[in-house]
Design a protein around this motif. Structure first.
Motif, short mmCIF file in Angstrom:
data_model
loop_
_atom_site.label_atom_id
_atom_site.label_comp_id
_atom_site.label_asym_id
_atom_site.label_seq_id
_atom_site.Cartn_x
_atom_site.Cartn_y
_atom_site.Cartn_z
N LEU A 73 -15.74 7.67 4.22
CA LEU A 73 -14.39 7.77 4.77
C LEU A 73 -14.05 9.22 5.13
O LEU A 73 -13.42 9.48 6.16
N GLU A 141 -4.56 4.18 -2.20
CA GLU A 141 -5.10 4.78 -0.97
C GLU A 141 -4.15 5.76 -0.29
O GLU A 141 -4.58 6.77 0.27
N VAL A 146 -4.81 7.38 3.39
CA VAL A 146 -5.20 6.15 4.07
C VAL A 146 -4.34 5.00 3.53
O VAL A 146 -3.35 5.21 2.84
N GLY A 149 -7.11 -1.16 3.46
CA GLY A 149 -7.43 -1.78 4.74
C GLY A 149 -8.38 -2.95 4.67
O GLY A 149 -8.80 -3.47 5.70
N ALA A 254 0.22 8.52 6.49
CA ALA A 254 -0.11 7.30 5.74
C ALA A 254 1.11 6.53 5.25
O ALA A 254 1.15 5.30 5.39
N TYR A 280 -4.15 0.15 11.77
CA TYR A 280 -3.52 1.30 11.12
C TYR A 280 -4.51 2.03 10.21
O TYR A 280 -4.57 3.26 10.19
N CYS A 281 -5.27 1.27 9.44
CA CYS A 281 -6.18 1.89 8.47
C CYS A 281 -7.28 2.68 9.16
O CYS A 281 -7.59 3.81 8.76
N LEU A 284 -6.07 5.99 10.43
CA LEU A 284 -5.87 6.96 9.34
C LEU A 284 -7.20 7.51 8.84
O LEU A 284 -7.36 8.72 8.65
N ILE A 285 -8.16 6.62 8.62
CA ILE A 285 -9.47 7.04 8.11
C ILE A 285 -10.13 8.04 9.05
O ILE A 285 -10.76 9.01 8.61
N CYS A 286 -9.96 7.84 10.33
CA CYS A 286 -10.64 8.68 11.32
C CYS A 286 -9.81 9.90 11.72
O CYS A 286 -10.19 10.65 12.62
N SER A 290 -6.58 12.51 6.34
CA SER A 290 -7.29 11.79 5.27
C SER A 290 -8.56 12.53 4.89
O SER A 290 -8.93 12.57 3.71
N THR A 291 -9.24 13.14 5.85
CA THR A 291 -10.43 13.95 5.54
C THR A 291 -10.06 15.08 4.58
O THR A 291 -10.73 15.31 3.57
#
Length: 716
Positions: A73, A141, A146, A149, A254, A280-281, A284-286, A290-291
């Protein structure tokens, strides 16, 4: 099956026990191999449906399931949205087949199940959790940038309703003990032992042969209604307003995405709700936030809490008796966290009455816990019984950990440390709780310099998670190791810093605060400066923070730092001088600072004098510049500390900035902010140079960072 990650055991009672066990890891996680194992297991369940009457899903690990593969992720970028979406949908498909199997499926949750791990359990018809010490359940999460998801948002909304789901489970990512999860309604039962858990599971399967998820039963309606309900719709506008209030304008996507997925998903059929959740998830992950958050709040934090900075090869050694010298605010609070951790504490002050007043700090907190039903009276008395309040130095005899917590006065600290040596154990760790004074100035007060170390606690001690451990040139590795063992025992996150004036966190927070005060001196609107801080993601405005920590203290630290080589002065210093010495407004403790305060300490409005003394309407500092000046000031100072080895690792620098001074979590920490800035390190340096040319040399980046930027590399 191609692997044995989910073991199949069909008993004589016609119940299949599926045991999750990733052979390559200490915990089960959502890897590609597990997804394949899950899919193949569901294939077999469907193919052999007539051979069994029910399913129990459990784990061979100490935990039930740890959740998603956070490394995957963290490394996902904008080009990976389709791949991430496909992965989420693959889990959703297998979970959906499991819950529509036509046979009862029970999750026997034998330990912690968080995030994706709890989403596994949500796909079962019935959830029984083992009441195991340290076990946590939930969907946290959102705290990593995130959202749940793999069906988490959708199922919890349908299980307990939109409002409870957002407020109590997915919106703030609460981690719960099994009893709390039962109360919230996301599990169905708690078992005292593993045998009882499996017995309950088998009994439930026998009693519910036609089990189905609530949302698959004809006539089902989401508890509490949906936006189609007039009563629900009337209250709906309050939810995004509350999210905005919670975030104070910080760029954290998020929480808003969780709310949107919950509300939008409640208005459509299950499959469409799943698709909304995936969209949505995956975004956020990409995304970058979140990173940043996963790197700092999972990987960096875990590395620290697993002892990455602890000297290797030294056996763990816990303190057996803690002596705390000084029962003021800091000493009293250190006594409290030590006693709660199970350690015997001697809290010594010049009189027993002063020591008892220090012990009252613990009494008040514990009495409040008893009054709220969080603790029994017996437990409170047990904790209080560990604290001996005394005026007698002889009561400290034999202590193997001494913590000096008197006022920030060098001569007083020297006197107290010298006095304790004859009473403490021969190999006692002697720690000074100082916020700025280097240990080198205290070394002459002890006969065993190798046992001297610094412990910089942050106020309020019972709430602030960080502990700065200051290791001098004379400090032995064993002393450092024992100090870290103590930090872990009292549940603090320790970062190791070198023995320089003001250490690490105070230097970074000092740079941040100085920049805010510089903007005041330039004539900027004080309210805009406060708003810029919160919209940048800091928990409170810089002027609010200065009032809270008290400017008499920060001014003293600043002047000590000012005497040293390398100090970068700013326009903010004279503002602080005047607030303390000319206007007699040092902060909230004195009832007056940058803000006015009511008699009970409630913060009122900004002090009118700021507007008459400093504010100039003709001065226009772009709001984006205001935000970035605050972020860059802290980041540049963190980079200086990193290059000077004041802080030993990027992980320590990032976590120290977030947990110690409230550097915005969305950035991943002060050094991660440099690496993640638009254009990478080169983009950061270019913007810093622009700020330097406009506002001053405090934005001059260190040469090492400039070289890294020139090479196009990451800094930390």
């Amino acid at each position: 099956m191609t692997d044995n990650m989910i073991h199949w055991n069909l008993g004589a009672d016609r119940i299949v026990v599926l045991t999750m066990d990733d052979p390559g890891k200490s915990a089960n996680t959502m890897t590609e191999a597990f997804e394949r194992s899950l899919r193949e297991t569901v294939d077999r369940l469907e193919a052999e449906r007539d051979t069994f009457d029910g399913v129990i899903l459990t784990s061979a690990k100490d935990t039930f399931f740890a959740g998603g593969d956070l490394e995957l992720l963290m490394n996902a970028g904008p080009d990976d949205v389709a791949m991430v979406s496909a992965g989420l949908d693959a889990y959703k498909a297998s979970f959906r087949r499991l819950e529509t199997l036509g046979k009862p499926v029970v999750a026997a949750i034998n330990g912690t199940a968080l995030g994706g791990g709890f989403e596994v359990a949500l796909a079962c018809h019935h959830r029984i959790a083992l009441d195991k010490k340290g076990s946590q359940l939930g969907l946290p999460e959102v705290t990593l940038g995130v959202l749940p998801g793999a069906g988490g948002v959708t199922r919890v909304v349908r299980l307990i309703g939109v409002v409870p789901a957002v407020l109590n489970v997915v919106g703030q990512g609460q981690r719960m003990k099994p009893a709390k999860a039962l109360q919230v309604g996301i599990i169905h039962a708690v078992a005292a032992t593993a045998d009882e858990m499996f017995a309950q599971a088998r009994a439930w399967i026998a009693a519910n042969p036609d089990a189905a998820q609530p949302w698959d039963v004809q006539g089902y309606k989401i508890p509490g209604g949906t936006p189609a309900s007039p009563a629900f719709a009337a209250n709906l506008p309050a939810f995004p307003a509350n999210v905005r209030k919670q975030l104070k304008g910080a760029p954290m996507p998020a929480p808003a995405a969780v709310l949107a997925a919950a509300v939008e998903g409640s208005q459509v059929d299950l499959d469409t709700a799943f698709a909304i959740e995936t969209r949505y998830c995956a975004n956020l992950i990409c995304g970058q936030v979140s990173t940043n958050m996963i790197k700092a709040l999972f990987f960096d934090l875990n590395a620290i809490n697993k002892g990455a900075s602890r000297p290797a090869g030294i056996p763990e050694r816990q303190a057996q008796k803690v002596a705390i010298l000084g029962a003021g605010m800091m000493g009293a609070a250190i006594a409290y966290v030590s006693a709660v951790a199970g350690l015997p504490v001697v809290l010594r002050d010049v009189t027993v009455e002063a020591a008892e007043r220090g012990k009252d700090y613990s009494r008040k907190i514990l009495d409040k816990s008893v009054a709220k039903g969080r603790m029994t009276a017996e437990k409170r008395d047990e904790i209080l019984g560990r604290i001996l309040a005394t005026g007698e130095i002889a009561d400290t005899r034999g202590a193997d950990l001494v913590i000096e917590a008197v006022f920030e006065d060098l001569e007083l600290k020297k006197k107290v440390i010298a006095e304790i040596e004859q009473y403490a154990a021969a190999d006692a760790v002697i720690a000074t709780n100082t916020s700025a004074l280097p240990l080198e100035r205290l070394v002459g007060s002890v006969s065993r310099p190798k046992d001297l170390i610094g412990l910089h606690f942050f106020s309020p001690v019972d709430k602030m998670p960080l502990l700065e451990i200051i290791s001098a040139e004379t400090t032995s590795d064993e002393t450092l190791a024992r100090a870290m063992d103590f930090a872990f025992r009292i549940r603090k996150t320790p970062i190791v810093v070198q023995d320089v004036y003001a250490f690490y966190a105070n230097r970074v927070i000092g740079a941040y605060a100085d920049e805010a005060l510089s903007m005041v001196a330039e004539g900027g609107h004080p309210a805009s400066i406060e708003q810029a801080a919160t919209q940048a993601g800091f928990p409170v405005g810089a002027l609010t923070l200065m009032d809270e920590v008290n400017m008499k203290t920060t001014l003293k630290i600043r002047r000590g730092w000012q005497e040293l080589d390398g100090f970068v002065d700013s326009l903010g210093g004279p503002v602080q001088d005047r607030m303390v010495e000319e206007f007699d407004r040092p902060g909230r403790l004195h009832g007056k600072g940058f803000y006015d305060y009511a008699a009970d300490g409630t913060r009122l409005a900004l002090w009118d004098g700021l507007f008459t003394e400093y504010y100039r309407p003709e001065v226009e500092i772009p709001f984006e510049d205001m935000k970035e000046r605050l972020l860059f000031a802290g980041a540049v100072e963190a980079a200086r500390c990193y290059e000077a080895d004041i802080v030993g690792s990027a992980a320590d620098a990032n976590i120290g900035s977030i947990m110690g001074i409230g550097y915005p979590a969305w950035t991943g920490g002060a050094l991660q902010f440099i690496d993640q800035y638009a254009g990478g390190t080169a983009g950061f340096v270019a913007r810093a140079d622009q700020l330097r040319d406009r506002y001053g040399r405090q934005f001059e980046v260190p040469e090492g960072l400039r070289a890294v930027a020139g090479a196009g590399d990451a800094y930390a």
